[in-house]
Every structure is written in structure tokens, then in C-alpha cells.
Design an enzyme around this catalytic site. Sequence first.
Site, PDB file in Angstrom:
ATOM      1  N   LYS A  12       0.830   0.423  15.025  1.00  0.00           N
ATOM      2  CA  LYS A  12       2.248   0.367  15.400  1.00  0.00           C
ATOM      3  C   LYS A  12       2.632  -0.811  16.295  1.00  0.00           C
ATOM      4  CE  LYS A  12       3.819   3.700  13.111  1.00  0.00           C
ATOM      5  NZ  LYS A  12       4.134   3.113  11.840  1.00  0.00           N
ATOM      6  N   PRO A  43      -4.554   1.659  18.818  1.00  0.00           N
ATOM      7  CA  PRO A  43      -4.336   1.014  17.521  1.00  0.00           C
ATOM      8  C   PRO A  43      -4.239   1.950  16.309  1.00  0.00           C
ATOM      9  CG  PRO A  43      -6.580   0.622  18.300  1.00  0.00           C
ATOM     10  CD  PRO A  43      -5.846   1.286  19.419  1.00  0.00           C
ATOM     11  N   TYR A  65       3.899   6.851   9.636  1.00  0.00           N
ATOM     12  CA  TYR A  65       3.101   5.678   9.282  1.00  0.00           C
ATOM     13  C   TYR A  65       3.970   4.562   8.690  1.00  0.00           C
ATOM     14  CZ  TYR A  65      -1.242   3.229   8.152  1.00  0.00           C
ATOM     15  OH  TYR A  65      -2.269   2.315   8.119  1.00  0.00           O
ATOM     16  N   TYR A  81      -9.187   6.147   6.923  1.00  0.00           N
ATOM     17  CA  TYR A  81      -9.338   6.628   8.304  1.00  0.00           C
ATOM     18  C   TYR A  81     -10.344   7.779   8.238  1.00  0.00           C
ATOM     19  CZ  TYR A  81      -5.116   4.025   9.656  1.00  0.00           C
ATOM     20  OH  TYR A  81      -4.194   3.033   9.925  1.00  0.00           O
ATOM     21  N   HIS A  83       0.842  -1.201   0.000  1.00  0.00           N
ATOM     22  CA  HIS A  83       0.000   0.000   0.000  1.00  0.00           C
ATOM     23  C   HIS A  83       0.874   1.247   0.000  1.00  0.00           C
ATOM     24  CE1 HIS A  83      -4.221  -1.487   1.317  1.00  0.00           C
ATOM     25  NE2 HIS A  83      -3.648  -2.318   0.461  1.00  0.00           N
TER      26      HIS A  83
HETATM   27  C1  DHB Z   1      -5.723  -2.190  11.239  1.00  0.00           C
HETATM   28  C2  DHB Z   1      -5.747  -1.729  12.526  1.00  0.00           C
HETATM   29  C3  DHB Z   1      -5.304  -0.463  12.786  1.00  0.00           C
HETATM   30  O1  DHB Z   1      -5.296   0.018  14.014  1.00  0.00           O
HETATM   31  C4  DHB Z   1      -4.834   0.370  11.794  1.00  0.00           C
HETATM   32  O2  DHB Z   1      -4.421   1.615  12.076  1.00  0.00           O
HETATM   33  C5  DHB Z   1      -4.797  -0.101  10.527  1.00  0.00           C
HETATM   34  C6  DHB Z   1      -5.244  -1.391  10.254  1.00  0.00           C
HETATM   35  C7  DHB Z   1      -6.185  -3.556  10.931  1.00  0.00           C
HETATM   36  O3  DHB Z   1      -6.632  -4.267  11.832  1.00  0.00           O
HETATM   37  O4  DHB Z   1      -6.154  -3.940   9.766  1.00  0.00           O
END
Ligand code: DHB
Length: 386
Positions: free
Chosen positions: A292, A288, A380, A196, A57
Amino acid sequence: MLSHLLHLEGIDSVVLESRSRDRVEQRQRAGILEQGTVDVLRASGVGDRMDRQGLVHEGIELRFDRECHRIDFPSLTGGRAVMVYAQTEVVKDLIARRLADGGHVLFEAEATAVEGISADGTSADKMDGGRPTITFRHGDAEHTLRCDVVVACDGFHGMGRRCVPAGTLHTWTRTYPFAWLGILADVPPSCDELIYARHERGFALHSMRSPTVSRLYLQVTPDADLADWSDERIWDELEARFAVHSDWNLERGPITEKGITPMRSFVAEPMRHGRLFLAGDAAHIVPPTGAKGLNLAVADVTLLARALTRWFADGDHAAVDAYSQTALRRVWRAEHFSYLMTTMLHPDPEAGDFECRLQLANLRYTVASTAAATVVAENYVGAASA
Ligand code: DHB
């Protein structure tokens, strides 16, 4: 991962996993791999399936005010990208490889005590003295392992960190006034890249596990009850939060798993006490947003494997002694970025209209300014210097 990296250097280890193999191979966690994580998996010979099945990605979408904005990684980070490859698959690949290499991986092995960790430091002349022991239950029997070092890779709730004498660790905890409701659905993702989304009703994330399996999240209150969230209510809410002015549809499909994840920031310092080392979630938790957790854990054990190798190979303990300080620089960078992404994208139900407007102003700036977009992109992909 640590056991595998040590094995490549000729260092023996025993992995005590309290859960069953099935459980650790099924547990859903974010699976966005930074370039550094991909590099370590490849270089250590466990990246073949990831390279065949993972999805590269080159950006993410930030969605707010019913508009879509793309953050392009390669142009902002000197060519970097991330790999979408589910954490369950990374875990399966590592377990399969350790077992194929004759590694000792014991499942449903519950450690009950760790003793002798601080009998001495790492000085080479004391290598034979005061080695720590782990007592664990496996099957119906109790066993004792005598080790050179113990590494607590047993997560936030594990017993490893609790073996450090009281008062030795400094800890920081931050909780957030929301949680995530996550679903796994048998439906192709409705997007090519992760979305997001910040909406007045709350944050939403569209992620994926493969071209046929979608992973989606909704911001909910910390006391939310799954019983109140029917499949239909979840899809309706996701649809409302992802709605845009342009033509875009969220495909629905059968939900195969649902769960609620609390959000927390946590750091324990130092990440070492004598012959006990902390790695991954045992030492630090990130909310999350930004994915990370796995990447930090891989970075910790990559560093630790190198440091232990130097120590065991020629008695040089400089890198072991620097482990905590070195690891914590990256940890705090990720703590900051996860906090930034979380607070930028989640409307805080306890905050007022002023904070709401600041949040939108910050999002607009993030997508309009190359400097601000670079902050998101380089953190990121894991290229931000710590
Ligand atoms: C996923 C979880 C995340 O917290 C994130 O920022 C991106 C992807 C996931 O579970 O795919």
C-alpha cells in the site's frame, strides 16, 4: 508525481531530492499499482511505458496448510485488478518527464531548515505575506528557496515532519516482532500471480518485477543478519515455505540483491501545519504486506495537487483545509488492511498455539467465504470505501 501534477496546472515547484538520481531509480520498493494509481498515471500522461510493460494481475494466491487458494479480484470488486509495474520504473518515468518538461529536480540537494511555515494559514489575502523558506545544500553552496507552500514528501526519516513544532503532531507507532528478508533474482517468476504463503516456519511472498525478474520475501526475526543468509539457505527456506501437496516447483536463479526490511505501522496527524503539508511516508508507514505504501503516497499527492490548484487558481482554500482529514481516512483504511494482512499471514514467534489455530481458522474462512474474500480483494485493489 506532485511536481508533475502541479506543472500540468501551471504551478511551479522545485523538487529537492537528497539522494542521487541513480539511487532513487534503483531502490527496490513494492510495485503493485492500484487502479486509482494507474488511472492518475495514465490521465496525467505518464502511463505509456506502464501500459506497455506492466502486467495486469486479476488475483493473488493465499497459500497455507500446503494448499493453494486464489482470491479473484474482478468477480469480487466489480471488475477491478492491479498492475504489477516496479516502483523503480514509475520513478524513472516521472523523473524523465519532469526533466523533459523543464522541471526543477535537484538531486543530492539536502534540505537543512524550513522556516516560516506557520506564519499564517491559507487565507487568500495573506498569500503574499509570511512565505516559508527552505534552506538547502546543493554542490558546495547553501541556497534559500522562498515558497508559497512546502510539501514534505521526504519519507519517514526525512526532516520535513520534524519541522512541525513539538506537541503539534499526534503520532501512533506499532512495531512487529519480525522483519522481511527480500531478494531480487534473475529468474522468471514460478507463478503467474503473487503468492502470499503462511507456513509454520514463517511467511513467504513470491512477487515479481517483470517476466524475467522475481522478487521474493521471507519473514525473519528483526535482528536477522544478512551474513547468516547464504543464497542457498534463502532458496531452501523459500522452497520449504512454499511447498504444497500438488506439483509445484520454485525455480532458482542468481540473486542480484538482498536486503532486510523492518516492519512498522506509523501515522502522524494532522498532515498539515500551516504552509507545510506532509505526504506519503513522511506522514504514514504501513507494513509491506498488501503493497500500500506507493499507492497511499500517490493518493495523498493527487488530493493535494487538486487542493493546491483550487487555492492558487481562485483563492478557494476549502480543499486545502480539508486535505489532512480527507487523506487520513484512506490512510487509516490502508493501515488497517496492512495490519490485517500482516497479522493474518505471519506466525508470531511470541504467540502460542491458540493464536496459531485462530490464524489458520481465519485464513480458511477468508478463502471459503465470499464476504471474507471480498474484504481482501476490495482492499487490495484499493476499492474499499474509507
Ligand atoms: C511486493 C511487496 C509487497 O509488500 C507486496 O505485498 C507485494 C509485492 C513487491 O515488492 O513486489
